[in-house]
Design an enzyme around this catalytic site. Structure first.
Site, PDB file in Angstrom:
ATOM      1  N   TRP A   1      -3.202   0.474  -3.593  1.00  0.00           N
ATOM      2  CA  TRP A   1      -2.626  -0.843  -3.793  1.00  0.00           C
ATOM      3  C   TRP A   1      -1.752  -0.919  -5.048  1.00  0.00           C
ATOM      4  O   TRP A   1      -2.126  -0.422  -6.107  1.00  0.00           O
ATOM      5  CB  TRP A   1      -3.733  -1.878  -3.963  1.00  0.00           C
ATOM      6  CG  TRP A   1      -4.246  -2.402  -2.659  1.00  0.00           C
ATOM      7  CD1 TRP A   1      -3.574  -2.441  -1.471  1.00  0.00           C
ATOM      8  CD2 TRP A   1      -5.540  -2.961  -2.423  1.00  0.00           C
ATOM      9  NE1 TRP A   1      -4.376  -3.002  -0.509  1.00  0.00           N
ATOM     10  CE2 TRP A   1      -5.577  -3.325  -1.051  1.00  0.00           C
ATOM     11  CE3 TRP A   1      -6.653  -3.205  -3.213  1.00  0.00           C
ATOM     12  CZ2 TRP A   1      -6.690  -3.915  -0.469  1.00  0.00           C
ATOM     13  CZ3 TRP A   1      -7.762  -3.800  -2.626  1.00  0.00           C
ATOM     14  CH2 TRP A   1      -7.793  -4.139  -1.277  1.00  0.00           C
TER      15      TRP A   1
ATOM     16  N   LYS B   1       0.856  -1.190   0.000  1.00  0.00           N
ATOM     17  CA  LYS B   1       0.000   0.000   0.000  1.00  0.00           C
ATOM     18  C   LYS B   1       0.881   1.225   0.000  1.00  0.00           C
ATOM     19  O   LYS B   1       1.509   1.548   0.996  1.00  0.00           O
ATOM     20  CB  LYS B   1      -0.920  -0.021   1.228  1.00  0.00           C
ATOM     21  CG  LYS B   1      -2.316  -0.468   0.854  1.00  0.00           C
ATOM     22  CD  LYS B   1      -3.362  -0.071   1.849  1.00  0.00           C
ATOM     23  CE  LYS B   1      -4.727  -0.360   1.215  1.00  0.00           C
ATOM     24  NZ  LYS B   1      -5.816  -0.370   2.167  1.00  0.00           N
TER      25      LYS B   1
END
Ligand code: ADP
Length: 544
Positions: free
Chosen positions: A445, A440
């Site tokens: 992501w 992250k």
């Protein structure tokens, strides 16, 4: 309800599979390679009798129905005898992963309360390291794989010798436990998955469908995947049910020795994790003329993402077909499989390869959905990432005697896989990461799987694992660990250029580490957690 007038109570048990092999396919062959390279051969007729003898011998021990019987064995014919004798005699086949640390093995065998353990003589030194700590263990039976059984232990052959070759099966409820495997569990203790006769039988039927693995009587099946890893993906059950011939590799899993075996034994289906196939492809690229793989129908690759460059390399350079499959110990394990649909026939090779690089669509009776962090169900738009959840008759409904991760089973009856995926409108699942490997960066992501697949397509790269490095500003940033092919090299710039254009700039790794080897898990997957432990501070140190 108007009840159907069918024999719905006919139990789906493994005894039926064993009976088929013995009665219908007694002439079909099993080949099993020992530690010294010699091959033992017999047919299903002899296999059936010996499995009955083993079931009789086990019954004679006075175990209770449902008692766990452990195996600490490589892939070989006697292990296949245990695969059926134990559950068909009413006990539970518990395959122990011989690559685990003895602390884990101790925990697992105690948690399962194994009463009996079958162990290869070659693995006896391993068992002896923790045997005395096993509270429920009553008996050890040694498989004389690499020499005679030492004094003080029961020898496998002596154990079954003189037992009747006919066996009267106990009545078994299809919901009774048949087998169990523990998942490696990166957090907390390993967790047991307890398969029933019903779940394994249904899974076997599914594995044999033409559109799944298509195992048939005409196949010769080589499970490279260990029999202690998720039941060797169900292949032993599928082969026995269909009478497919089997080839067992024993302990030698080096690429060269596997290729020798595939070629000599005319294997048609072989299955294993990508790291095994990366090595095999490299050898074929050096000199494919050494082996005749013309009988190979498909190579099943799963357990972690099969890089499209590898799938393509096998097809383009060697005319070999890869079946890319996804599954988990908790799903017995087959969950989904990447097949190109007929409407895609006219697509370019590149487009088809992209389909094969996904984890495919679910096999019949496995339902899928993916959900956001807050539990919202997501659309199958091929873009939105969420956690994959599955349900079906061969998906775990709970862990065995363990509430530690009860929250992985949702109140409405789904299992949370821990895999972060997108699903497209056609139902193709694409895994972007395991939740524990996810990066992250600034709250967004980054898919390590996508980056790895791209890096492994670089001609100089043999293996690539991308993991999260701690970062003072972005929290986490990708770092790529790279192993080059023998005699090949590339610079950081080369690799960055290779990725550019295919990814958003902020996805590109902040650092490349050139290493000799990528740490692997007990079943041969990249161990990114270890990379993170060892090199997680690399970027912080660089910045300092
Ligand atoms: P372990 O935790 O020891 O790896 P499993 O073998 O049960 O235990 O691993 C299941 C996991 O392996 C899945 O949740 C998924 O993350 C990964 N996996 C399996 N098949 C694939 C695949 N084809 N592509 C990507 N990941 C896969």
């Amino acid at each position: 309800m108007l009840r159907g007038c069918m024999m719905d109570d006919y139990p789906l048990t493994l005894t039926h599979l064993l009976e088929r092999a013995g009665r219908l396919f007694p002439k079909n062959q099993i080949a099993s390679r020992g530690p010294d390279g010699s091959i033992f051969r017999y047919d299903y007729g002899a296999y059936y009798k010996r499995t009955h003898q083993l079931a009789n011998a086990l019954t004679g021990l006075g175990l209770q129905p449902g008692d766990r019987v452990g195996t600490l064995c490589w892939n070989h014919h006697r292990h296949l005898e245990m695969y059926f004798a134990i559950p068909c005699a009413g006990f539970v086949l518990h395959t122990l992963n011989l690559r685990l640390h003895t602390n884990d093995l101790t925990y697992i065998a105690n948690h399962a309360e194994d009463k009996v353990i079958f162990v290869d003589r070659s693995l006896l030194p391993l068992l002896e390291q923790f045997k005395d700590q096993l509270k429920s263990l009553q008996k050890v039976i040694v498989v004389p794989d690499d020499g005679p059984t030492p004094d003080g232990y029961t020898d496998y052959e002596d154990f079954i010798a003189g037992q009747p070759e006919e066996f009267t099966y106990p009545e078994i409820d299809e919901r009774a436990a048949a087998a169990m495997c523990y998942t490696s569990g990166t957090t907390g203790n390993p967790k047991g998955v307890l398969y029933s006769h019903r779940s394994t039988t249904l899974h076997t039927m599914s594995a044999c469908m033409t559109d799944t693995l298509g195992i048939s009587e005409r196949d010769t099946v080589l499970p490279v995947v260990p029999m202690f890893h998720a039941n060797a993906w169900g292949l032993p059950f599928a082969a026995v049910m269909t009478g497919a011939e089997m080839v067992f590799p024993g302990p030698n899993l080096q690429p060269e020795s596997l290729l020798d075996l595939m070629s000599a034994e005319k294997v048609s289906v072989a299955a294993g994790v990508p790291t095994i196939w990366i090595g095999i492809l490299a050898l074929l690229d050096q000199d494919a003329s050494r082996w005749d793989l013309s009988t190979m129908r498909t190579m099943v690759i799963g357990g972690s993402a099969a890089p499209p460059s590898m799938i393509d390399g096998f097809r383009q350079r060697h005319g070999l077909t890869v079946t890319h499959a996804w599954g988990m110990t908790e799903t017995n394990p087959l969950g989904s499989l990447a097949r190109v649909k007929r409407y895609m026939d006219g697509w370019s090779d590149e487009q088809k390869l992209a389909v094969q690089g996904t984890q495919g669509h679910p096999v019949p009776f496995v339902d899928i959905r993916h959900v956001a962090d807050d539990g919202t169900l997501l659309d199958w738009d091929g873009e939105t990432m969420g956690e994959l959840e599955v349900r079906g008759p061969w998906v775990a409904a709970s862990y065995y005697n363990n509430d530690e991760q009860a929250d992985r089973f949702t109140p409405d009856g789904w299992f949370k896989t821990g895999d972060i995926v997108t699903i497209n409108s056609d139902g193709y699942i694409a895994i972007t990461d395991r939740s524990k490997d996810v990066i992250k960066s600034g709250g967004e992501w980054i898919s390590t799987v996508a980056l790895e697949n791209a890096l492994m397509a670089h001609p100089a790269v043999a293996e690539a694992a991308v993991f999260a490095g701690r970062h003072p500003k972005w929290d986490e940033r990708p770092i790529a660990a790279i192993v080059f092919k023998p005699g090949q090299q590339a610079t950081e710039d080369d690799l960055a250029k290779h990725l550019e254009g295919n990814f958003a700039k902020w996805w590109l790794p902040d650092a490349y580490l050139f290493v000799n080897e990528i740490p692997k898990t007990s079943v041969g997957k990249f161990q990114k957690l270890k990379l993170r432990e060892e090199h997680g501070d690399h970027l912080v140190k660089q910045e300092a």
